[in-house]
Design a protein around this motif. Structure first.
Motif, PDB file in Angstrom:
ATOM      1  N   SER A 218      -1.998   7.218   8.047  1.00 45.04           N
ATOM      2  CA  SER A 218      -2.042   8.155   6.936  1.00 45.04           C
ATOM      3  C   SER A 218      -2.187   7.355   5.653  1.00 45.04           C
ATOM      4  CB  SER A 218      -0.761   9.002   6.875  1.00 45.04           C
ATOM      5  OG  SER A 218      -0.770   9.814   5.706  1.00 45.04           O
ATOM      6  N   ILE A 219      -3.109   7.748   4.789  1.00 41.91           N
ATOM      7  CA  ILE A 219      -3.282   7.084   3.499  1.00 41.91           C
ATOM      8  C   ILE A 219      -2.761   7.948   2.364  1.00 41.91           C
ATOM      9  CG2 ILE A 219      -5.221   5.692   4.291  1.00 41.91           C
ATOM     10  CD1 ILE A 219      -7.098   7.651   2.873  1.00 41.91           C
ATOM     11  N   ASP A 220      -2.087   9.048   2.720  1.00 41.94           N
ATOM     12  CA  ASP A 220      -1.538   9.945   1.700  1.00 41.94           C
ATOM     13  C   ASP A 220      -0.061  10.254   1.967  1.00 41.94           C
ATOM     14  OD1 ASP A 220      -1.787  11.626   3.902  1.00 41.94           O
ATOM     15  OD2 ASP A 220      -3.516  12.713   3.085  1.00 41.94           O
ATOM     16  N   GLY A 221       0.640   9.259   2.483  1.00 42.30           N
ATOM     17  CA  GLY A 221       2.082   9.399   2.656  1.00 42.30           C
ATOM     18  C   GLY A 221       2.517  10.296   3.788  1.00 42.30           C
ATOM     19  N   GLY A 222       1.596  10.659   4.685  1.00 38.85           N
ATOM     20  CA  GLY A 222       1.942  11.508   5.815  1.00 38.85           C
ATOM     21  C   GLY A 222       1.406  12.921   5.729  1.00 38.85           C
ATOM     22  N   ASP A 223       0.663  13.238   4.657  1.00 39.27           N
ATOM     23  CA  ASP A 223       0.089  14.582   4.547  1.00 39.27           C
ATOM     24  C   ASP A 223      -0.987  14.816   5.605  1.00 39.27           C
ATOM     25  OD1 ASP A 223       1.710  15.235   2.400  1.00 39.27           O
ATOM     26  OD2 ASP A 223       0.225  14.652   0.893  1.00 39.27           O
ATOM     27  N   SER A 224      -1.746  13.779   5.927  1.00 40.46           N
ATOM     28  CA  SER A 224      -2.797  13.892   6.949  1.00 40.46           C
ATOM     29  C   SER A 224      -2.851  12.590   7.726  1.00 40.46           C
ATOM     30  CB  SER A 224      -4.154  14.189   6.298  1.00 40.46           C
ATOM     31  OG  SER A 224      -4.539  13.139   5.419  1.00 40.46           O
ATOM     32  N   TRP A 225      -3.403  12.666   8.945  1.00 37.97           N
ATOM     33  CA  TRP A 225      -3.425  11.514   9.843  1.00 37.97           C
ATOM     34  C   TRP A 225      -4.778  11.377  10.517  1.00 37.97           C
ATOM     35  CZ3 TRP A 225       0.866   8.347  10.346  1.00 37.97           C
ATOM     36  CH2 TRP A 225       2.060   8.834   9.799  1.00 37.97           C
ATOM     37  N   SER A 226      -5.147  10.136  10.800  1.00 38.42           N
ATOM     38  CA  SER A 226      -6.323   9.858  11.622  1.00 38.42           C
ATOM     39  C   SER A 226      -5.908   8.884  12.725  1.00 38.42           C
ATOM     40  CB  SER A 226      -7.452   9.252  10.782  1.00 38.42           C
ATOM     41  OG  SER A 226      -7.036   8.031  10.182  1.00 38.42           O
ATOM     42  N   PHE A 227      -6.656   8.872  13.821  1.00 38.70           N
ATOM     43  CA  PHE A 227      -6.323   8.038  14.971  1.00 38.70           C
ATOM     44  C   PHE A 227      -7.440   7.044  15.227  1.00 38.70           C
ATOM     45  CE2 PHE A 227      -3.601  11.636  15.444  1.00 38.70           C
ATOM     46  CZ  PHE A 227      -2.458  11.160  16.078  1.00 38.70           C
TER      47      PHE A 227
ATOM     48  N   HIS B 164       0.862  -1.181   0.000  1.00 38.05           N
ATOM     49  CA  HIS B 164       0.000   0.000   0.000  1.00 38.05           C
ATOM     50  C   HIS B 164       0.904   1.238   0.000  1.00 38.05           C
ATOM     51  CE1 HIS B 164      -2.730  -3.132   1.324  1.00 38.05           C
ATOM     52  NE2 HIS B 164      -3.758  -2.329   1.141  1.00 38.05           N
ATOM     53  N   PRO B 165       1.316   1.693  -1.172  1.00 37.34           N
ATOM     54  CA  PRO B 165       2.382   2.699  -1.274  1.00 37.34           C
ATOM     55  C   PRO B 165       2.154   3.981  -0.490  1.00 37.34           C
ATOM     56  CG  PRO B 165       1.937   1.746  -3.419  1.00 37.34           C
ATOM     57  CD  PRO B 165       0.880   1.224  -2.497  1.00 37.34           C
ATOM     58  N   SER B 166       0.915   4.399  -0.299  1.00 37.06           N
ATOM     59  CA  SER B 166       0.661   5.675   0.383  1.00 37.06           C
ATOM     60  C   SER B 166       0.344   5.510   1.864  1.00 37.06           C
ATOM     61  CB  SER B 166      -0.485   6.430  -0.317  1.00 37.06           C
ATOM     62  OG  SER B 166      -0.133   6.742  -1.645  1.00 37.06           O
ATOM     63  N   PHE B 167       0.312   4.258   2.347  1.00 40.56           N
ATOM     64  CA  PHE B 167      -0.005   4.023   3.748  1.00 40.56           C
ATOM     65  C   PHE B 167       1.224   4.248   4.628  1.00 40.56           C
ATOM     66  CE2 PHE B 167      -4.070   1.682   4.812  1.00 40.56           C
ATOM     67  CZ  PHE B 167      -4.734   2.069   3.660  1.00 40.56           C
ATOM     68  N   VAL B 168       1.020   4.970   5.731  1.00 44.51           N
ATOM     69  CA  VAL B 168       2.017   5.080   6.790  1.00 44.51           C
ATOM     70  C   VAL B 168       1.283   4.878   8.109  1.00 44.51           C
ATOM     71  CG1 VAL B 168       3.875   6.444   7.809  1.00 44.51           C
ATOM     72  CG2 VAL B 168       3.240   6.816   5.418  1.00 44.51           C
ATOM     73  N   LEU B 169       1.835   4.018   8.965  1.00 39.79           N
ATOM     74  CA  LEU B 169       1.230   3.732  10.265  1.00 39.79           C
ATOM     75  C   LEU B 169       2.169   4.194  11.367  1.00 39.79           C
ATOM     76  CD1 LEU B 169       0.072   0.049   9.612  1.00 39.79           C
ATOM     77  CD2 LEU B 169      -1.225   2.155   9.209  1.00 39.79           C
ATOM     78  N   ALA B 170       1.592   4.492  12.527  1.00 35.02           N
ATOM     79  CA  ALA B 170       2.410   4.884  13.676  1.00 35.02           C
ATOM     80  C   ALA B 170       1.755   4.408  14.956  1.00 35.02           C
ATOM     81  CB  ALA B 170       2.607   6.396  13.722  1.00 35.02           C
ATOM     82  N   ALA B 171       2.568   3.802  15.826  1.00 38.91           N
ATOM     83  CA  ALA B 171       2.129   3.469  17.178  1.00 38.91           C
ATOM     84  C   ALA B 171       2.405   4.676  18.058  1.00 38.91           C
ATOM     85  CB  ALA B 171       2.886   2.252  17.688  1.00 38.91           C
ATOM     86  N   THR B 172       1.374   5.202  18.698  1.00 36.41           N
ATOM     87  CA  THR B 172       1.501   6.439  19.451  1.00 36.41           C
ATOM     88  C   THR B 172       0.848   6.304  20.826  1.00 36.41           C
ATOM     89  OG1 THR B 172      -0.592   7.600  18.968  1.00 36.41           O
ATOM     90  CG2 THR B 172       1.050   7.541  17.203  1.00 36.41           C
TER      91      THR B 172
END
Length: 321
Positions: A203-212, A188-196
């Protein structure tokens, strides 16, 4: 250490179509397990970070040196003692290794040469980075995107992204999210995940926006994340002390579907399942605890079995074909 390896003999019973290696970094060396054998390398060394690549494995040894293991199992010291900095995380890319250090510095290591990434020291908002206990911030995890984007997780300072191989950097997620691990998803090329500390950030746009996503979690404090095919695995506890720690699983594409992993696991763990202590490869997953327990799953976290207990403290692990 011989006794520790004997305790993990159950790993030889794992059914596998390929002879994957599970590589585990401990206080007392690197443990390598496959379907056919178990062995120790770099014995009596403290292994604190592991990064697989197409041409072998890279590890951080004793927090001050980078070593490389080639496809024939030969080890080579790449570099050591970098200006009294502690080496925290590594990420191979195109024959070089990106290294994150204490005091929140980034550098490239290649052929024994060290190049500090000065642009990272000039990133906007750096003066606002902090740690909850008042010490200097540091680099905690790294990831590489589908098109070569670099992601650097500062603790505490959010996630920085570079689209030009480190020549410039931009902040992405809010730095107060208290990120503990950043992860990209190969399919999933545009997916970025983070454990916080606020649960799973996506993020589904490479880090431009985030949801929790915190739905169905017993607490939101998360330190480790991995992807098993189409399933996200994440560790969660009530806070930095690690009380009531557990592993959860969720569909990659369906927020709000977290469920606690229970089959084959204790109800709770007494300490955080930390950054770099949870890994996955296709449908296989593994995680380790600070008190030397090792668990694996062959069905993306639905069921688990314990492979070992009483190992030296474990800092990191990964699968490798």
């Amino acid at each position: 250490m011989t006794g520790f390896v004997q305790q993990t003999i159950e790993l030889s019973r794992i059914d596998a179509s390929h002879d994957e290696l599970l590589i585990v970094g401990t206080n007392d060396g690197l443990l390598l397990f496959s379907k056919s054998e178990q062995r120790i390398e770099l014995e009596d060394r403290n292994i604190t970070a592991i990064a697989p690549s197409l041409n072998g494995v890279w590890v951080v040894v004793d927090r001050n040196s980078v070593w490389h293991r080639d496809d024939w199992g030969e080890w080579q010291l790449v570099t050591s003692t970098i200006q009294d900095l502690q080496l925290n995380c590594i990420e191979p890319l195109n024959g070089k290794v990106l290294v994150g250090t204490s005091d929140a510095h980034l550098l490239w290591v290649a052929h024994g040469r060290i190049e500090f990434i000065n642009s990272f020291d000039l990133v906007p908002g750096r003066d606002k980075w902090y740690t909850p206990w008042g010490g200097p911030p540091s680099l905690r995890s790294l990831a590489v995107g589908h098109s070569g984007e670099l992601y650097a997780n500062v603790h505490v300072g959010g996630i920085l992204r570079s689209k030009d191989r480190g020549r410039s950097w931009q902040p992405t997620i809010d730095l107060h999210s208290d990120v503990h691990q950043v992860l990209t998803v190969p399919d999933h090329p545009s997916f970025v995940l983070a454990a916080t500390a606020k649960g799973l950030a996506t993020s589904i746009d490479g880090g431009d926006s985030w949801s929790f996503d915190q739905a169905n979690l017993h607490a939101t404090y998360s330190r480790a994340v991995a992807v098993c095919g189409k399933t996200i695995l994440m560790s969660t506890s009530v806070g930095p002390s690690g009380t009531k720690a557990a592993i959860y699983r969720r569909s990659l594409d369906l927020p709000g579907t977290f469920e606690k992993c229970e089959q084959g696991l204790p109800q709770w763990f007494s300490d955080n399942i930390d950054t770099a202590s949870l890994t996955a490869l296709k449908d296989k997953a593994a995680f380790a605890t600070s008190d030397g327990q090792l668990f694996v799953s062959e069905d993306a976290g639905l069921t688990w079995k314990q492979l070992a207990s009483g190992l030296p403290p474990i800092h990191c692990l990964t699968f490798l074909y």
